[in-house]
Design a protein around this motif. Structure first.
Motif, PDB file in Angstrom:
ATOM      1  N   ALA A 136      15.985  17.602  55.338  1.00 20.09           N
ATOM      2  CA  ALA A 136      15.242  18.205  56.435  1.00 20.09           C
ATOM      3  C   ALA A 136      13.838  18.586  55.990  1.00 20.09           C
ATOM      4  N   SER A 137      12.896  18.471  56.885  1.00 18.23           N
ATOM      5  CA  SER A 137      11.541  18.939  56.595  1.00 18.23           C
ATOM      6  C   SER A 137      11.573  20.440  56.308  1.00 18.23           C
ATOM      7  N   ASP A 138      10.708  20.887  55.414  1.00 11.75           N
ATOM      8  CA  ASP A 138      10.692  22.308  55.070  1.00 11.75           C
ATOM      9  C   ASP A 138      10.132  23.174  56.196  1.00 11.75           C
ATOM     10  N   THR A 139       9.740  22.537  57.308  1.00 16.91           N
ATOM     11  CA  THR A 139       9.325  23.321  58.482  1.00 16.91           C
ATOM     12  C   THR A 139      10.544  23.840  59.243  1.00 16.91           C
ATOM     13  N   PHE A 140      11.726  23.316  58.889  1.00 17.93           N
ATOM     14  CA  PHE A 140      12.974  23.792  59.496  1.00 17.93           C
ATOM     15  C   PHE A 140      13.694  24.699  58.504  1.00 17.93           C
ATOM     16  N   VAL A 141      14.448  25.650  59.041  1.00 23.49           N
ATOM     17  CA  VAL A 141      15.309  26.497  58.209  1.00 23.49           C
ATOM     18  C   VAL A 141      16.753  26.123  58.519  1.00 23.49           C
ATOM     19  N   VAL A 142      17.398  25.524  57.551  1.00 25.98           N
ATOM     20  CA  VAL A 142      18.781  25.071  57.728  1.00 25.98           C
ATOM     21  C   VAL A 142      19.707  26.035  56.994  1.00 25.98           C
ATOM     22  N   PHE A 155      12.508  17.947  52.646  1.00 17.49           N
ATOM     23  CA  PHE A 155      11.284  17.176  52.493  1.00 17.49           C
ATOM     24  C   PHE A 155      10.117  18.161  52.335  1.00 17.49           C
ATOM     25  N   VAL A 156       9.263  17.934  51.342  1.00 20.74           N
ATOM     26  CA  VAL A 156       8.060  18.740  51.146  1.00 20.74           C
ATOM     27  C   VAL A 156       6.865  17.803  51.004  1.00 20.74           C
ATOM     28  N   GLU A 157       5.679  18.357  51.133  1.00 16.01           N
ATOM     29  CA  GLU A 157       4.483  17.526  51.082  1.00 16.01           C
ATOM     30  C   GLU A 157       3.859  17.463  49.701  1.00 16.01           C
ATOM     31  N   SER A 158       4.316  18.287  48.780  1.00 12.42           N
ATOM     32  CA  SER A 158       3.751  18.314  47.431  1.00 12.42           C
ATOM     33  C   SER A 158       4.802  17.958  46.394  1.00 12.42           C
ATOM     34  N   ALA A 159       4.423  17.118  45.452  1.00 11.73           N
ATOM     35  CA  ALA A 159       5.340  16.735  44.371  1.00 11.73           C
ATOM     36  C   ALA A 159       5.566  17.880  43.391  1.00 11.73           C
ATOM     37  N   ASP A 160       4.761  18.943  43.505  1.00 12.63           N
ATOM     38  CA  ASP A 160       4.882  20.078  42.580  1.00 12.63           C
ATOM     39  C   ASP A 160       5.986  21.055  42.985  1.00 12.63           C
ATOM     40  N   VAL A 161       6.544  20.884  44.172  1.00 18.04           N
ATOM     41  CA  VAL A 161       7.596  21.794  44.659  1.00 18.04           C
ATOM     42  C   VAL A 161       8.952  21.260  44.231  1.00 18.04           C
ATOM     43  N   ASP A 162       9.706  22.068  43.503  1.00 19.37           N
ATOM     44  CA  ASP A 162      11.018  21.635  43.007  1.00 19.37           C
ATOM     45  C   ASP A 162      12.159  21.990  43.944  1.00 19.37           C
ATOM     46  N   SER A 163      12.016  23.114  44.654  1.00 24.56           N
ATOM     47  CA  SER A 163      13.119  23.546  45.507  1.00 24.56           C
ATOM     48  C   SER A 163      12.594  24.354  46.688  1.00 24.56           C
ATOM     49  N   VAL A 164      13.403  24.392  47.743  1.00 24.06           N
ATOM     50  CA  VAL A 164      13.124  25.195  48.937  1.00 24.06           C
ATOM     51  C   VAL A 164      14.423  25.895  49.308  1.00 24.06           C
ATOM     52  N   ASN A 165      14.368  27.212  49.396  1.00 26.10           N
ATOM     53  CA  ASN A 165      15.569  27.993  49.736  1.00 26.10           C
ATOM     54  C   ASN A 165      16.749  27.641  48.834  1.00 26.10           C
ATOM     55  N   GLN A 201      17.440  24.913  47.452  1.00 21.03           N
ATOM     56  CA  GLN A 201      17.927  23.547  47.639  1.00 21.03           C
ATOM     57  C   GLN A 201      16.908  22.572  47.052  1.00 21.03           C
ATOM     58  N   ARG A 202      17.374  21.391  46.652  1.00 29.71           N
ATOM     59  CA  ARG A 202      16.503  20.378  46.052  1.00 29.71           C
ATOM     60  C   ARG A 202      15.381  19.996  47.005  1.00 29.71           C
ATOM     61  N   ALA A 203      14.171  19.832  46.474  1.00 31.87           N
ATOM     62  CA  ALA A 203      13.018  19.398  47.260  1.00 31.87           C
ATOM     63  C   ALA A 203      12.677  17.953  46.915  1.00 31.87           C
ATOM     64  N   ILE A 204      12.331  17.179  47.942  1.00 32.23           N
ATOM     65  CA  ILE A 204      11.948  15.776  47.771  1.00 32.23           C
ATOM     66  C   ILE A 204      10.577  15.585  48.408  1.00 32.23           C
ATOM     67  N   CYS A 205       9.620  15.141  47.621  1.00 26.39           N
ATOM     68  CA  CYS A 205       8.282  14.888  48.174  1.00 26.39           C
ATOM     69  C   CYS A 205       8.364  13.706  49.141  1.00 26.39           C
ATOM     70  N   ILE A 244      17.829  10.928  46.632  1.00 28.57           N
ATOM     71  CA  ILE A 244      18.952  11.112  47.555  1.00 28.57           C
ATOM     72  C   ILE A 244      20.252  10.670  46.887  1.00 28.57           C
ATOM     73  N   LEU A 245      20.205   9.546  46.191  1.00 26.97           N
ATOM     74  CA  LEU A 245      21.384   9.042  45.494  1.00 26.97           C
ATOM     75  C   LEU A 245      21.843  10.025  44.424  1.00 26.97           C
ATOM     76  N   SER A 246      20.884  10.645  43.732  1.00 29.25           N
ATOM     77  CA  SER A 246      21.217  11.622  42.700  1.00 29.25           C
ATOM     78  C   SER A 246      21.927  12.832  43.316  1.00 29.25           C
ATOM     79  N   ILE A 247      21.431  13.294  44.461  1.00 32.92           N
ATOM     80  CA  ILE A 247      22.060  14.431  45.146  1.00 32.92           C
ATOM     81  C   ILE A 247      23.486  14.077  45.562  1.00 32.92           C
ATOM     82  N   TYR A 248      23.650  12.900  46.115  1.00 36.41           N
ATOM     83  CA  TYR A 248      24.981  12.471  46.556  1.00 36.41           C
ATOM     84  C   TYR A 248      25.933  12.314  45.372  1.00 36.41           C
TER      85      TYR A 248
END
Length: 353
Positions: free
Chosen positions: A55-61, A75-85, A87-91, A103-107
């Motif tokens: 989910a985009s980081d503009t949503f709170v899940v 989903f985040v817009e910067s490669a420097d962000v490792d996590s959000v709330n 949870q894993r962050a993906i640029c 995604i495969l690594s998370i699964y």
């Protein structure tokens, strides 16, 4: 078996682009659902049996509201962000294959024994590079061999199992994963190893697949012979590669020999010096004794390559049945990349049986 992936982003244009890219490259591995509204995405998770929601980081899940089988990333817009709330962050602004691998690594971390990969037909050839002689360039020859086959259009994986070795000395590519993730997957026994290997692998622009060195050299010391053998076996049976080049520490203990038995060919490296030749001869004789009762002795699979050979002082090994397939001179004042460029086209690699 496909991974059921849900993508949640308010930007419909971005969703269209990423879904198209995934469908072109990973139609056989991903079943994709896309949403622009949180409510619609959450309502679809259970009936569609979604495996991963990004989910985009503009949503709170609310992670507690997710089905047990569903993993969450943002989903985040910067490669420097490792996590959000937590949870894993993906640029979101990177190549589709890099997003797919994350995604495969998370699964893979919750997939257990389930596998989204098909076993191959065991047509992959494993070539093991090792040597009883130190400092003769066995790793360089292994890397050159990998480049040789890749240049001929063969899907080739280079695996460096030296305790303090590094694939990054020879190859480079984008991606954030390395051997540490593979070692963790082996040790935890909770992660799907085949998927973890696929998610962590990188591809050099020259075509060779490889794993970057572990973050800490001590991680490699954690790998036992059985685990090295399992990694080679997983790579061989994955159906992803035609050649696996294994760069190994030299050993003649039972565990080391068991690893070598997975190889269709074994390559030793020497430099033609008196000391090197003596070590090669003694090692070959010792191995012949250990293997005298074997149905297919390892000695029959060994080929010798001379590296850094001097026409003035170098000589061939004598007194053994060790088969030489050629060699290369010392390239004075050349960088590693320049040496590989000279070695990779050599036809001696085609003589490895």
């Amino acid at each position: 078996m496909k991974i059921k992936l849900a993508l949640l982003d308010s930007d419909q244009n971005y969703l269209n682009r990423i879904v198209t890219a995934f469908n072109i490259k990973y139609a056989d591995k991903l079943e994709i659902y896309s949403f622009t509204k949180l409510e619609s995405a959450m309502a679809a998770l259970e009936p569609s049996r979604i495996d991963v929601l990004v989910a985009s980081d503009t949503f709170v899940v609310e992670s507690s509201a997710l089905p047990k089988r569903c993993q969450l990333a943002y989903f985040v817009e910067s490669a420097d962000v490792d996590s959000v709330n937590d949870q894993r962050a993906i640029c979101k602004f990177q190549k589709a294959d890099l997003i797919y691998r994350q995604i495969l690594s998370i699964y893979s971390e919750y997939a257990g024994s389930a596998s989204g990969l098909k076993l191959g037909d065991d047509s992959c050839k494993v070539i093991a590079f090792t040597s009883p002689c130190g400092g003769v360039g066995s790793s360089t020859m292994a890397a050159a061999c990998a480049l040789h086959y890749a240049a001929r259009g063969k899907r080739t994986l280079y695996l460096n199992f030296e305790r303090f070795g590094s694939s990054d000395a020879f190859f480079a590519a984008e991606g954030q994963f390395d051997m540490s993730g593979i070692i963790f997957a082996l040790k935890s026994k909770k992660t799907n190893l085949s998927m973890k290997m696929e998610s962590c692998v990188k591809q050099d622009p020259r075509g060779v697949y490889f794993y970057s060195q572990s973050k800490v050299a001590l991680d490699m010391l954690e790998l036992g012979a059985d685990e090295i053998g399992r990694l080679i076996s997983e790579a061989r049976l994955s159906g992803n590669y035609e050649y696996v080049i294994a760069d190994l520490e030299f050993g003649m203990d039972r565990a080391s020999l068991q690893i070598l038995r997975q190889a269709g060919a074994i390559v030793w490296t020497g430099d033609g010096s008196e000391i090197s030749n003596r070590k090669l001869a003694r090692a070959y004789q010792a191995l012949a004794i250990l293997e005298q009762n074997a149905e297919v002795p390892l000695t029959a699979r060994i080929a010798l390559i001379y590296n850094k050979f001097s026409n003035k002082s170098g000589t061939a090994v004598t007194g053994t049945e060790l088969r030489s397939i050629g060699g290369a001179p010392r390239y004075e004042h050349a960088s590693t990349a320049q040496v590989l460029e000279q070695l990779a086209p050599k036809e001696l690699f085609d003589k490895i049986q």
